[in-house]
Motif scaffolding. Structure first.
Motif, PDB file in Angstrom:
ATOM      1  N   ILE A   1      30.407  16.603 -12.983  1.00 16.23           N
ATOM      2  CA  ILE A   1      29.506  17.739 -13.209  1.00 16.23           C
ATOM      3  C   ILE A   1      29.370  18.562 -11.934  1.00 16.23           C
ATOM      4  CG2 ILE A   1      27.105  18.389 -13.667  1.00 16.23           C
ATOM      5  CD1 ILE A   1      27.040  16.019 -15.679  1.00 16.23           C
ATOM      6  N   LYS A   2      29.249  17.901 -10.793  1.00 18.16           N
ATOM      7  CA  LYS A   2      29.147  18.626  -9.522  1.00 18.16           C
ATOM      8  C   LYS A   2      30.409  19.453  -9.256  1.00 18.16           C
ATOM      9  CE  LYS A   2      25.989  15.412  -7.298  1.00 18.16           C
ATOM     10  NZ  LYS A   2      25.840  14.365  -6.281  1.00 18.16           N
ATOM     11  N   GLU A   3      31.568  18.886  -9.523  1.00 20.20           N
ATOM     12  CA  GLU A   3      32.824  19.624  -9.337  1.00 20.20           C
ATOM     13  C   GLU A   3      32.904  20.818 -10.278  1.00 20.20           C
ATOM     14  OE1 GLU A   3      35.450  19.367  -7.096  1.00 20.20           O
ATOM     15  OE2 GLU A   3      33.896  18.188  -6.118  1.00 20.20           O
ATOM     16  N   MET A   4      32.479  20.611 -11.516  1.00 20.07           N
ATOM     17  CA  MET A   4      32.488  21.700 -12.478  1.00 20.07           C
ATOM     18  C   MET A   4      31.558  22.825 -12.017  1.00 20.07           C
ATOM     19  SD  MET A   4      31.369  21.776 -16.497  1.00 20.07           S
ATOM     20  CE  MET A   4      29.705  21.372 -16.053  1.00 20.07           C
ATOM     21  N   LEU A   5      30.379  22.476 -11.530  1.00 18.04           N
ATOM     22  CA  LEU A   5      29.438  23.484 -11.048  1.00 18.04           C
ATOM     23  C   LEU A   5      30.000  24.216  -9.834  1.00 18.04           C
ATOM     24  CD1 LEU A   5      26.052  21.621 -11.513  1.00 18.04           C
ATOM     25  CD2 LEU A   5      26.932  23.551 -12.846  1.00 18.04           C
ATOM     26  N   ARG A   6      30.659  23.501  -8.925  1.00 20.21           N
ATOM     27  CA  ARG A   6      31.295  24.162  -7.786  1.00 20.21           C
ATOM     28  C   ARG A   6      32.337  25.168  -8.270  1.00 20.21           C
ATOM     29  NH1 ARG A   6      31.058  18.804  -5.616  1.00 20.21           N
ATOM     30  NH2 ARG A   6      29.601  18.743  -3.874  1.00 20.21           N
ATOM     31  N   ASP A   7      33.141  24.765  -9.236  1.00 20.18           N
ATOM     32  CA  ASP A   7      34.156  25.668  -9.794  1.00 20.18           C
ATOM     33  C   ASP A   7      33.511  26.894 -10.429  1.00 20.18           C
ATOM     34  OD1 ASP A   7      36.227  23.988  -9.030  1.00 20.18           O
ATOM     35  OD2 ASP A   7      36.421  23.055 -11.018  1.00 20.18           O
ATOM     36  N   LEU A   8      32.452  26.695 -11.173  1.00 20.04           N
ATOM     37  CA  LEU A   8      31.784  27.814 -11.839  1.00 20.04           C
ATOM     38  C   LEU A   8      31.129  28.765 -10.844  1.00 20.04           C
ATOM     39  CD1 LEU A   8      30.245  26.011 -14.929  1.00 20.04           C
ATOM     40  CD2 LEU A   8      32.156  27.627 -14.915  1.00 20.04           C
TER      41      LEU A   8
ATOM     42  N   ASP B   1      30.146  34.376   0.874  1.00 24.11           N
ATOM     43  CA  ASP B   1      29.478  33.245   1.519  1.00 24.11           C
ATOM     44  C   ASP B   1      29.189  32.136   0.508  1.00 24.11           C
ATOM     45  OD1 ASP B   1      29.553  34.511   3.980  1.00 24.11           O
ATOM     46  OD2 ASP B   1      27.466  35.186   3.883  1.00 24.11           O
ATOM     47  N   ILE B   2      28.749  32.533  -0.671  1.00 24.08           N
ATOM     48  CA  ILE B   2      28.478  31.553  -1.733  1.00 24.08           C
ATOM     49  C   ILE B   2      29.775  30.864  -2.145  1.00 24.08           C
ATOM     50  CG2 ILE B   2      27.766  31.290  -4.150  1.00 24.08           C
ATOM     51  CD1 ILE B   2      25.742  33.614  -3.566  1.00 24.08           C
ATOM     52  N   ALA B   3      30.823  31.641  -2.353  1.00 21.25           N
ATOM     53  CA  ALA B   3      32.110  31.062  -2.753  1.00 21.25           C
ATOM     54  C   ALA B   3      32.625  30.097  -1.694  1.00 21.25           C
ATOM     55  CB  ALA B   3      33.122  32.171  -3.005  1.00 21.25           C
ATOM     56  N   ASP B   4      32.542  30.494  -0.425  1.00 26.40           N
ATOM     57  CA  ASP B   4      33.022  29.640   0.662  1.00 26.40           C
ATOM     58  C   ASP B   4      32.203  28.362   0.793  1.00 26.40           C
ATOM     59  OD1 ASP B   4      35.083  31.343   1.324  1.00 26.40           O
ATOM     60  OD2 ASP B   4      34.004  32.291   2.992  1.00 26.40           O
ATOM     61  N   ARG B   5      30.919  28.452   0.487  1.00 24.20           N
ATOM     62  CA  ARG B   5      30.061  27.268   0.581  1.00 24.20           C
ATOM     63  C   ARG B   5      30.507  26.190  -0.410  1.00 24.20           C
ATOM     64  NH1 ARG B   5      24.718  28.917  -1.063  1.00 24.20           N
ATOM     65  NH2 ARG B   5      24.944  30.336   0.687  1.00 24.20           N
ATOM     66  N   TYR B   6      30.902  26.600  -1.602  1.00 24.34           N
ATOM     67  CA  TYR B   6      31.232  25.633  -2.645  1.00 24.34           C
ATOM     68  C   TYR B   6      32.724  25.381  -2.797  1.00 24.34           C
ATOM     69  CZ  TYR B   6      26.350  25.824  -3.729  1.00 24.34           C
ATOM     70  OH  TYR B   6      24.989  25.743  -3.623  1.00 24.34           O
ATOM     71  N   ARG B   7      33.561  26.312  -2.343  1.00 21.88           N
ATOM     72  CA  ARG B   7      35.009  26.135  -2.400  1.00 21.88           C
ATOM     73  C   ARG B   7      35.630  26.752  -1.151  1.00 21.88           C
ATOM     74  NH1 ARG B   7      35.514  22.215  -4.921  1.00 21.88           N
ATOM     75  NH2 ARG B   7      35.469  22.121  -7.153  1.00 21.88           N
ATOM     76  N   PRO B   8      35.439  26.100   0.002  1.00 20.07           N
ATOM     77  CA  PRO B   8      36.006  26.660   1.228  1.00 20.07           C
ATOM     78  C   PRO B   8      37.534  26.591   1.202  1.00 20.07           C
ATOM     79  CG  PRO B   8      35.063  24.490   1.652  1.00 20.07           C
ATOM     80  CD  PRO B   8      34.725  24.852   0.237  1.00 20.07           C
ATOM     81  N   GLY B   9      38.141  27.525   1.924  1.00 19.45           N
ATOM     82  CA  GLY B   9      39.587  27.474   2.098  1.00 19.45           C
ATOM     83  C   GLY B   9      40.398  28.107   0.989  1.00 19.45           C
ATOM     84  N   THR B  10      39.758  28.820   0.063  1.00 19.54           N
ATOM     85  CA  THR B  10      40.549  29.514  -0.963  1.00 19.54           C
ATOM     86  C   THR B  10      41.007  30.855  -0.405  1.00 19.54           C
ATOM     87  OG1 THR B  10      38.725  30.721  -1.982  1.00 19.54           O
ATOM     88  CG2 THR B  10      39.106  28.468  -2.762  1.00 19.54           C
ATOM     89  N   ILE B  11      41.833  31.537  -1.134  1.00 16.97           N
ATOM     90  CA  ILE B  11      42.357  32.825  -0.695  1.00 16.97           C
ATOM     91  C   ILE B  11      41.399  33.979  -1.015  1.00 16.97           C
ATOM     92  CG2 ILE B  11      43.627  33.342  -2.804  1.00 16.97           C
ATOM     93  CD1 ILE B  11      45.937  34.269  -0.929  1.00 16.97           C
ATOM     94  N   LEU B  12      40.277  33.685  -1.622  1.00 14.68           N
ATOM     95  CA  LEU B  12      39.362  34.747  -2.056  1.00 14.68           C
ATOM     96  C   LEU B  12      38.952  35.660  -0.900  1.00 14.68           C
ATOM     97  CD1 LEU B  12      37.714  36.128  -4.249  1.00 14.68           C
ATOM     98  CD2 LEU B  12      35.892  34.470  -3.819  1.00 14.68           C
ATOM     99  N   ARG B  13      38.525  35.102   0.215  1.00 17.05           N
ATOM    100  CA  ARG B  13      38.075  35.928   1.341  1.00 17.05           C
ATOM    101  C   ARG B  13      39.212  36.834   1.824  1.00 17.05           C
ATOM    102  NH1 ARG B  13      33.751  36.409   4.405  1.00 17.05           N
ATOM    103  NH2 ARG B  13      32.805  34.567   3.493  1.00 17.05           N
ATOM    104  N   GLN B  14      40.415  36.295   1.985  1.00 18.79           N
ATOM    105  CA  GLN B  14      41.536  37.106   2.435  1.00 18.79           C
ATOM    106  C   GLN B  14      41.841  38.224   1.445  1.00 18.79           C
ATOM    107  OE1 GLN B  14      41.539  33.790   2.250  1.00 18.79           O
ATOM    108  NE2 GLN B  14      42.028  33.000   4.269  1.00 18.79           N
ATOM    109  N   HIS B  15      41.744  37.925   0.169  1.00 23.21           N
ATOM    110  CA  HIS B  15      41.999  38.938  -0.864  1.00 23.21           C
ATOM    111  C   HIS B  15      40.956  40.046  -0.801  1.00 23.21           C
ATOM    112  CE1 HIS B  15      43.013  40.757  -4.685  1.00 23.21           C
ATOM    113  NE2 HIS B  15      41.744  40.658  -5.035  1.00 23.21           N
TER     114      HIS B  15
END
Length: 77
Positions: free
Chosen positions: A7-14, A58-72
């Motif tokens: 559930i925690k992983e699912m919430l992080r993804d959402l 900042d919210i995205a990085d907190r729950y899923r750091p290291g994705t390409i979202l910030r660079q995009h």
């Protein structure tokens, strides 16, 4: 993986996915404004949109750091 961890992983993804959607919607709003105005959006809007994008990132990085979202998103600016 136990159910609580799942559930925690699912919430992080959402949370990450919602941040992605939010940042893209801000960009769509700016692009649409520019098209309709035939000029750049007002500086106040650009500054406010940048702050909204930063918060979502900042919210995205907190729950899923290291994705390409910030660079995009940084390419949009």
């Amino acid at each position: 993986m136990n159910p609580d961890d799942e559930i925690k992983e699912m919430l992080r993804d959402l949370i990450w996915l919602n941040a992605l959607i939010a940042t893209e919607l801000v960009q769509i709003t700016e692009n649409t404004s520019q098209i309709l105005r035939k000029a750049a959006p007002p500086e106040a809007c650009i500054a406010e949109h940048a702050a909204l994008r930063a918060t979502a990132l900042d919210i995205a990085d907190r729950y899923r750091p290291g994705t390409i979202l910030r660079q995009h998103i940084e390419k949009h600016q």
